[in-house]
Design a protein around this motif. Structure first.
Motif, PDB file in Angstrom:
ATOM      1  N   ASP A  33      30.928  -9.131  32.635  1.00 26.09           N
ATOM      2  CA  ASP A  33      31.349  -8.436  31.420  1.00 26.09           C
ATOM      3  C   ASP A  33      30.215  -8.363  30.406  1.00 26.09           C
ATOM      4  N   PHE A  34      29.342  -9.370  30.455  1.00 28.79           N
ATOM      5  CA  PHE A  34      28.271  -9.474  29.457  1.00 28.79           C
ATOM      6  C   PHE A  34      26.970  -9.866  30.139  1.00 28.79           C
ATOM      7  N   VAL A  35      25.882  -9.251  29.727  1.00 29.48           N
ATOM      8  CA  VAL A  35      24.550  -9.584  30.247  1.00 29.48           C
ATOM      9  C   VAL A  35      23.621  -9.861  29.079  1.00 29.48           C
ATOM     10  N   PHE A  36      22.907 -10.980  29.155  1.00 31.19           N
ATOM     11  CA  PHE A  36      21.859 -11.296  28.185  1.00 31.19           C
ATOM     12  C   PHE A  36      20.528 -11.040  28.867  1.00 31.19           C
ATOM     13  N   LEU A  37      19.780 -10.059  28.374  1.00 28.74           N
ATOM     14  CA  LEU A  37      18.522  -9.665  28.997  1.00 28.74           C
ATOM     15  C   LEU A  37      17.378 -10.457  28.381  1.00 28.74           C
ATOM     16  N   ALA A  38      16.979 -11.505  29.072  1.00 31.92           N
ATOM     17  CA  ALA A  38      15.939 -12.411  28.573  1.00 31.92           C
ATOM     18  C   ALA A  38      14.575 -12.014  29.121  1.00 31.92           C
ATOM     19  N   HIS A  39      13.570 -12.792  28.777  1.00 32.88           N
ATOM     20  CA  HIS A  39      12.220 -12.572  29.279  1.00 32.88           C
ATOM     21  C   HIS A  39      11.513 -13.918  29.362  1.00 32.88           C
ATOM     22  N   VAL A  40      10.453 -13.964  30.115  1.00 32.59           N
ATOM     23  CA  VAL A  40       9.665 -15.187  30.259  1.00 32.59           C
ATOM     24  C   VAL A  40       8.749 -15.340  29.049  1.00 32.59           C
ATOM     25  N   VAL A  41       8.646 -16.560  28.533  1.00 34.02           N
ATOM     26  CA  VAL A  41       7.760 -16.808  27.391  1.00 34.02           C
ATOM     27  C   VAL A  41       6.338 -17.031  27.878  1.00 34.02           C
ATOM     28  N   ASP A  42       6.166 -17.949  28.820  1.00 33.10           N
ATOM     29  CA  ASP A  42       4.854 -18.198  29.417  1.00 33.10           C
ATOM     30  C   ASP A  42       5.079 -18.765  30.812  1.00 33.10           C
ATOM     31  N   ILE A  43       3.998 -19.015  31.545  1.00 33.08           N
ATOM     32  CA  ILE A  43       4.124 -19.454  32.938  1.00 33.08           C
ATOM     33  C   ILE A  43       4.802 -20.814  33.027  1.00 33.08           C
ATOM     34  N   THR A  44       4.463 -21.707  32.106  1.00 28.22           N
ATOM     35  CA  THR A  44       5.066 -23.040  32.149  1.00 28.22           C
ATOM     36  C   THR A  44       6.565 -22.980  31.916  1.00 28.22           C
ATOM     37  N   ARG A  62      35.812 -14.319  31.281  1.00 20.66           N
ATOM     38  CA  ARG A  62      34.810 -13.254  31.296  1.00 20.66           C
ATOM     39  C   ARG A  62      33.484 -13.797  31.809  1.00 20.66           C
ATOM     40  N   LEU A  63      32.897 -13.102  32.758  1.00 19.26           N
ATOM     41  CA  LEU A  63      31.660 -13.541  33.380  1.00 19.26           C
ATOM     42  C   LEU A  63      30.468 -13.116  32.537  1.00 19.26           C
ATOM     43  N   HIS A  64      29.659 -14.099  32.155  1.00 19.37           N
ATOM     44  CA  HIS A  64      28.447 -13.843  31.365  1.00 19.37           C
ATOM     45  C   HIS A  64      27.231 -14.168  32.236  1.00 19.37           C
ATOM     46  N   GLN A  65      26.310 -13.251  32.326  1.00 22.79           N
ATOM     47  CA  GLN A  65      25.109 -13.459  33.138  1.00 22.79           C
ATOM     48  C   GLN A  65      23.855 -13.304  32.288  1.00 22.79           C
ATOM     49  N   THR A  66      22.800 -14.003  32.725  1.00 20.02           N
ATOM     50  CA  THR A  66      21.485 -13.840  32.113  1.00 20.02           C
ATOM     51  C   THR A  66      20.568 -13.182  33.121  1.00 20.02           C
ATOM     52  N   TRP A  67      20.074 -12.012  32.787  1.00 19.85           N
ATOM     53  CA  TRP A  67      19.065 -11.337  33.598  1.00 19.85           C
ATOM     54  C   TRP A  67      17.708 -11.543  32.943  1.00 19.85           C
ATOM     55  N   VAL A  68      16.674 -11.595  33.765  1.00 19.72           N
ATOM     56  CA  VAL A  68      15.329 -11.841  33.253  1.00 19.72           C
ATOM     57  C   VAL A  68      14.405 -10.687  33.619  1.00 19.72           C
ATOM     58  N   VAL A  69      13.730 -10.137  32.620  1.00 25.39           N
ATOM     59  CA  VAL A  69      12.687  -9.135  32.849  1.00 25.39           C
ATOM     60  C   VAL A  69      11.402  -9.887  33.191  1.00 25.39           C
ATOM     61  N   PRO A  70      10.776  -9.629  34.337  1.00 23.30           N
ATOM     62  CA  PRO A  70       9.596 -10.400  34.755  1.00 23.30           C
ATOM     63  C   PRO A  70       8.340 -10.023  33.972  1.00 23.30           C
ATOM     64  N   ARG A  71       8.352 -10.305  32.686  1.00 26.01           N
ATOM     65  CA  ARG A  71       7.185 -10.048  31.839  1.00 26.01           C
ATOM     66  C   ARG A  71       6.963 -11.251  30.933  1.00 26.01           C
ATOM     67  N   PHE A  72       5.696 -11.636  30.763  1.00 27.77           N
ATOM     68  CA  PHE A  72       5.354 -12.761  29.906  1.00 27.77           C
ATOM     69  C   PHE A  72       5.300 -12.327  28.445  1.00 27.77           C
ATOM     70  N   GLY A  73       5.445 -13.313  27.549  1.00 26.35           N
ATOM     71  CA  GLY A  73       5.463 -13.027  26.118  1.00 26.35           C
ATOM     72  C   GLY A  73       4.247 -12.279  25.631  1.00 26.35           C
ATOM     73  N   PHE A  74       3.058 -12.664  26.113  1.00 23.02           N
ATOM     74  CA  PHE A  74       1.846 -12.040  25.583  1.00 23.02           C
ATOM     75  C   PHE A  74       1.769 -10.561  25.940  1.00 23.02           C
ATOM     76  N   GLN A  75       2.441 -10.151  27.026  1.00 21.44           N
ATOM     77  CA  GLN A  75       2.372  -8.750  27.447  1.00 21.44           C
ATOM     78  C   GLN A  75       3.032  -7.816  26.434  1.00 21.44           C
ATOM     79  N   TYR A  76       3.987  -8.335  25.687  1.00 17.10           N
ATOM     80  CA  TYR A  76       4.702  -7.502  24.720  1.00 17.10           C
ATOM     81  C   TYR A  76       3.805  -7.078  23.552  1.00 17.10           C
ATOM     82  N   PHE A  77       2.650  -7.724  23.414  1.00 15.33           N
ATOM     83  CA  PHE A  77       1.750  -7.409  22.306  1.00 15.33           C
ATOM     84  C   PHE A  77       0.529  -6.610  22.774  1.00 15.33           C
ATOM     85  N   LEU A  78       0.562  -6.169  24.039  1.00 12.85           N
ATOM     86  CA  LEU A  78      -0.507  -5.333  24.566  1.00 12.85           C
ATOM     87  C   LEU A  78      -0.079  -3.874  24.474  1.00 12.85           C
TER      88      LEU A  78
END
Length: 626
Positions: A293-304, A358-374
């Protein structure tokens, strides 16, 4: 008082239990230094087997938690919660126990590892014969006995207390159970060796195969195609399936076998639904699973921080993220995996939980934090976010909430780009910043008359400034852009515009004890705050707590209601059961059944509405707990 042999003798040692491996390690080091060889010593083999066995369980754990691969093959669709993870925390006790037993056996039979060859084909035939004729029926009988009233209550109920099977569940048992299992495992090995057919490869092969099959039965993922049993029906009596063993935990009077259902058939304890359910689960794996029912679209902050995932280390993911030394050797592997994710170029299902059905899922976009500033990466990132939104819309998701950088104003206007491009979207796109602003604002004491605001012209900064000025709070807005300041000031009612004041230097706040930080500030810039200042913040990453004479607030977050089910991972640095406010904002949007998109600029008039809705549904601000 615990029943005899139900508790582990080292259970109070916690992590120090691993020091019990010390004598074996010392013997290996001694042999290496003084005998210039470690490969022939039994201590070396015992330690190596323990490490390999632990690796087998960990790999199975990783696979079963890779929801992006296994979600359609899961037998029990529920998630594993923190309670079960804590209960199975010491799942590896049996490895230590069997290492100690093996050490004693080698002292009793000195030639055990010194004289046996590396390979002996006849030994494998004898081992298989001993396993089928002794180990399998012995385990079957012992297992049935453990389901007796007294033994089950005092010894076996712990193993059955895990509601969702997991490879670590296989090791979660009392001392008596593991002693029985050690006997079952040891008979073929000792029998083959004492009869002169033992070999080092036999020991490694049997022990690792034994663990592999134990993990297979407890993995909660059906990986054996039903077509195999249709082509070769006799195989269903020779090897069990994850579905078969799951039925034992659901209907405990059936399916007692170790690995071979033949003994259940002979003992008339075979569950009549075993093959039909296996066929159904296997067949359904080609179909799409339950739609969230709900998706939280997260992202990777860094490799660690990418290592803070359930399919890496389940126990580590169940605690708030902190960089630890043991993560450093895993860094190259994490980088390689992320490169594979980039090559695959898809969003990944990270975790899920249930809240009020209600089913809540977290999806992850395979991009690191620093890429968002390029600058050159903007188009590619937006394309992946857009694909995730369209996928959610296609499968019937009701609300998709964008995490931190996925809704960056410079990237896509806080989600406006996607809503304008696809006006026919049925899924509601939510940035959740309205609740983030509400959490920050409700954390500010009611008697505050002046605040200093950095990041003042950002989406959140604007909403906070406009809200506070209407509470007759003087807001010192740090910005060099007079035009952007004046545009915000004009949005305020005329009677309250004078409460908004533009400042261009941090020195202007040297008498203000309430700072709201929306832009990262250095220790030098913090030095302008007077003693006793409290730093509220909505900046990622959080500012460094440089001042000991000041206090620092956490990022805006809310605790999920108590009736949440299946939540077993912490959201980055958040505590258990706590999510970022933007995540919670999406949850509230779903629970309220709102049908509008929450993108772009924050509607200041809705801040109190969203706040009251969150409290109504049982979400609580973390700041109120301190």
């Amino acid at each position: 008082m615990d029943a005899p042999l139900s508790a582990w003798p080292w259970e109070n040692l916690e992590i120090f239990k691993y020091l019990l491996y010390g004598p074996l390690a010392a013997k290996v080091v001694y042999s290496w230094i003084y005998e210039e060889s470690i490969s022939d010593g039994w201590c070396f083999h015992i330690l190596l087997i323990c490490m390999l066995r632990g690796l087998v369980y960990q790999l199975w754990s990783s696979y079963s938690n890779m929801l992006f691969l296994t979600r359609n093959r899961r037998i029990n669709q529920e998630g594993i919660d923190f309670k079960q993870i804590d209960k199975e925390w010491d799942w590896d006790n049996f490895l230590l126990l069997q290492a100690l037993i093996a050490s004693m056996a080698c002292y009793i039979f000195p030639p055990f590892f010194h004289s046996i060859p590396v390979w002996n084909a006849k030994g494998f035939v004898l081992l298989l014969l001993l396993h089928v004729t002794i180990s399998e029926p012995l385990f079957y009988l012992a297992h049935r006995c453990l389901h007796g009233s007294y033994l089950f209550t005092h010894y076996h109920s712990l193993h059955h207390s895990s509601p969702v099977l997991h490879p670590f569940t296989a090791g979660n048992a009392t001392l008596l159970e593991q002693l029985i299992l050690s006997l079952v495992m040891g008979i073929p090995i000792m029998g083959s060796s004492l009869m002169g057919y033992g070999s080092i490869s036999l020991v490694y092969g049997y022990v690792l195969a034994f663990d592999f099959l134990r993990c297979l039965g407890h993995c909660n993922v059906e990986i054996i195609p039903h077509q195999i049993f249709e082509m070769l029906p006799f195989l269903r009596y020779l090897i069990y399936t994850p579905t078969y063993h799951t039925l034992h935990h659901a209907e405990m009077g059936t399916n007692f076998c170790l690995f071979m259902p033949l003994f259940d058939a002979m003992g008339k304890t075979l569950n009549s639904n075993s093959w039909q359910l296996h066929r159904k689960v296997s067949s359904d794996s080609a179909k799409s699973g339950r739609t969230p029912d709900f998706v939280f679209l997260a992202h990777v902050v860094d490799i660690t921080s990418a290592l803070h995932a359930q399919f890496v280390l389940r126990s580590f993911a169940s605690l708030p993220f902190v960089t630890r030394i043991f993560l450093l050797p895993m860094w190259p592997g994490a980088l390689f995996f992320m490169l594979m994710m980039w090559a695959w170029s898809k969003t990944f299902l990270f975790s899920f939980y249930n809240l009020r059905g209600r089913l809540h899922q977290t999806w992850v976009v395979p991009r690191f934090g620093f890429q968002y500033f390029l600058p050159f990466a903007t188009e590619g990132i937006n394309k992946k976010i857009e694909e995730a939104i369209l996928r959610a819309d296609r499968i019937g998701v009701k609300v998709i909430s964008l995490a931190a950088l996925n809704k960056n104003e410079a990237l896509n206007g806080g989600g406006t780009l996607f809503v304008n491009k696809h006006p026919e979207l049925k899924v509601h796109v939510v940035h959740g910043n309205t609740l983030t602003a509400a959490v920050i604002l409700n954390d500010i004491p009611k008697d505050v008359k002046e605040v200093f605001l950095t990041g003042a012209t950002s989406k959140l900064g604007r909403a906070i400034a406009l809200y506070l000025c209407q509470r007759r709070v003087r807001v010192l807005m740090l910005t060099l852009s007079t035009e952007r300041f004046q545009n915000i000031q004009k949005e305020a009612p005329v009677d309250f515009q004078h409460y908004l004041v533009q400042v261009t230097k941090y020195q202007a706040a040297q008498n203000c004890t309430t700072w709201i930080v929306g832009k990262w500030i250095t220790p030098r810039q913090q030095s302008w705050a007077p003693t006793g200042t409290h730093f509220h913040q909505f900046v990622v990453p959080p500012i460094l707590p440089f001042r000991r004479d000041c206090t620092y607030g956490d990022l805006a977050a809310m605790r999920l209601p108590k009736d949440v089910e299946g939540l077993g991972t912490c959201e980055y640095t958040m505590e258990r059961g706590v999510v970022h406010a933007c995540h919670a904002g999406g949850v509230v949007h779903l629970l309220e059944g709102w049908t509008h998109h929450e993108v772009g600029a924050i509607d200041v008039d809705r801040i109190d509405v969203v706040w009251e809705a969150a409290l109504k549904h049982g979400l609580k601000p973390v700041s109120s707990e301190n």
